[in-house]
Write an enzyme that holds these catalytic residues in place. Structure first.
Site, PDB file in Angstrom:
ATOM      1  N   ASP A   1      52.413 -26.507   5.756  1.00 15.10           N
ATOM      2  CA  ASP A   1      51.457 -25.887   6.667  1.00 15.10           C
ATOM      3  C   ASP A   1      50.053 -26.414   6.392  1.00 15.10           C
ATOM      4  OD1 ASP A   1      53.373 -24.252   7.894  1.00 15.10           O
ATOM      5  OD2 ASP A   1      53.164 -22.714   6.355  1.00 15.10           O
TER       6      ASP A   1
ATOM      7  N   TYR B   1      57.163 -24.239  -5.528  1.00 16.70           N
ATOM      8  CA  TYR B   1      55.840 -23.865  -5.021  1.00 16.70           C
ATOM      9  C   TYR B   1      55.165 -22.914  -6.003  1.00 16.70           C
ATOM     10  CZ  TYR B   1      57.576 -25.392  -0.420  1.00 16.70           C
ATOM     11  OH  TYR B   1      58.100 -26.113   0.624  1.00 16.70           O
TER      12      TYR B   1
ATOM     13  N   ASP C   1      49.815 -15.693   6.793  1.00 16.65           N
ATOM     14  CA  ASP C   1      48.861 -16.401   5.933  1.00 16.65           C
ATOM     15  C   ASP C   1      47.474 -16.223   6.522  1.00 16.65           C
ATOM     16  OD1 ASP C   1      48.771 -18.131   8.108  1.00 16.65           O
ATOM     17  OD2 ASP C   1      49.531 -19.878   7.024  1.00 16.65           O
TER      18      ASP C   1
ATOM     19  N   ARG D   1      55.787 -18.213   3.318  1.00 17.05           N
ATOM     20  CA  ARG D   1      55.034 -17.187   4.060  1.00 17.05           C
ATOM     21  C   ARG D   1      55.929 -15.985   4.366  1.00 17.05           C
ATOM     22  NH1 ARG D   1      53.067 -19.345   9.301  1.00 17.05           N
ATOM     23  NH2 ARG D   1      54.402 -21.151   8.972  1.00 17.05           N
TER      24      ARG D   1
END
Length: 223
Positions: A44, A72, A86, A178
Site C-alpha cells: 500500500d 511485517y 489505515d 490492515r
C-alpha cells in the site's frame, strides 16, 4: 547512485512512503530502461519496506515470489477506526481503550494466529467485476468482497504503549495486515487501525539487502 547493471535478476527496493508499488516500477522503467520490469506483492502507498522486482526474464518468476511467506512489523493504534483500516481515510469512530489489559491483548492475538478467515479492506486492489475495490470505495459505492483463508504463522507483540501496539507478523500470501489490525480492534472491543507498516521479508529476500530508490536512478532521470 550505485553502479547497477540492469540484467535478468531480482531487484530489491525499499519502497518509500506515499509511493504505490506501480510508481516504483514506473520510475525504474524510465530510469533504468530494462526491456521488462514488474513487482511481486503489492505494498500500500502508506506502507514502506521490501519490494521485490523482476527484471527482464525474471518477470516470469514473480508469481513464485508472490507465493512466499512474508514478514511485517508495524504499529496498530486501538480506540479509533477508519474506513480504509489505515490512515488513507479520516477517522470514523473513537472509543475508550484504558480498560485493555495484557491478557485481553494476548487473547486477541491467539484468536488471530494460525489459519483464519479474513475479509480484504474495501480500500484494496482486489477486483470486483473487473474494477479495483478501492476505486469503488473512494466513490462511496458499496463494495462486496469475499472472505479468504490466510495463515498467520506468527503474531508477536513487540511493545505495548497504549493506544499504540507494536507488532511483528509472519504470514502467508494474500494476507492484509490492515484487515488483521481491524479484526484485532474488533476482538478488543475498541476498534483499531493500522498506523504504520514495514515489510521486512519475502521468503529469503530481506529488507536489509534492499536498495534505496534514489540510489538506483541516474541523476538525469531524477531531474
Amino acid at each position: 547512485m550505485i553502479d547497477y547493471t540492469v540484467d535478468n535478476t531480482f531487484l530489491l527496493v525499499n519502497k518509500p512512503v506515499n509511493w504505490s508499488s506501480f510508481d516504483v516500477v514506473k520510475k525504474l522503467k524510465y530510469g533504468l530502461k530494462p526491456k521488462k520490469i514488474g513487482h511481486a506483492g503489492t505494498l500500500d502507498p502508506l506502507a514502506t519496506g521490501l519490494l521485490v522486482l523482476g527484471v527482464n526474464k525474471y518477470t516470469k518468476r514473480l508469481e513464485e515470489v508472490q507465493s512466499l511467506s512474508k514478514t511485517y512489523s508495524g504499529i496498530i493504534e486501538i480506540g479509533k477506526t477508519t474506513p480504509s483500516f489505515d490512515l488513507e481515510t479520516e477517522f470514523n469512530s473513537e472509543s475508550d481503550y484504558h480498560h485493555i489489559s495484557q491478557h485481553s491483548i494476548a487473547a486477541a492475538v491467539a484468536k488471530l494466529t494460525g489459519e483464519i478467515k479474513q475479509l480484504p479492506p474495501a480500500h484494496s486492489a482486489v477486483k470486483v467485476n473487473g474494477v479495483r475495490a478501492y476505486k469503488m470505495a473512494r466513490q462511496n459505492e458499496h463494495v462486496v468482497l469475499k472472505e479468504r483463508t490466510v495463515n498467520i504463522l506468527r503474531f508477536d507483540i513487540v511493545k505495548v504503549d497504549l493506544p499504540e501496539i507494536h507488532f511483528e507478523v509472519d504470514c502467508s500470501k494474500g494476507t492484509y495486515i490492515r484487515s488483521l489490525a481491524n479484526d484485532f480492534g474488533k476482538l478488543l472491543g475498541t476498534g483499531a487501525y493500522l498506523k504504520k507498516l514495514i515489510r521486512t521479508r519475502i521468503g529469503d529476500f530481506k529488507l536489509e539487502d534492499a536498495h534505496e530508490l534514489d540510489d538506483l536512478i541516474p541523476q538525469k532521470a531524477n531531474s
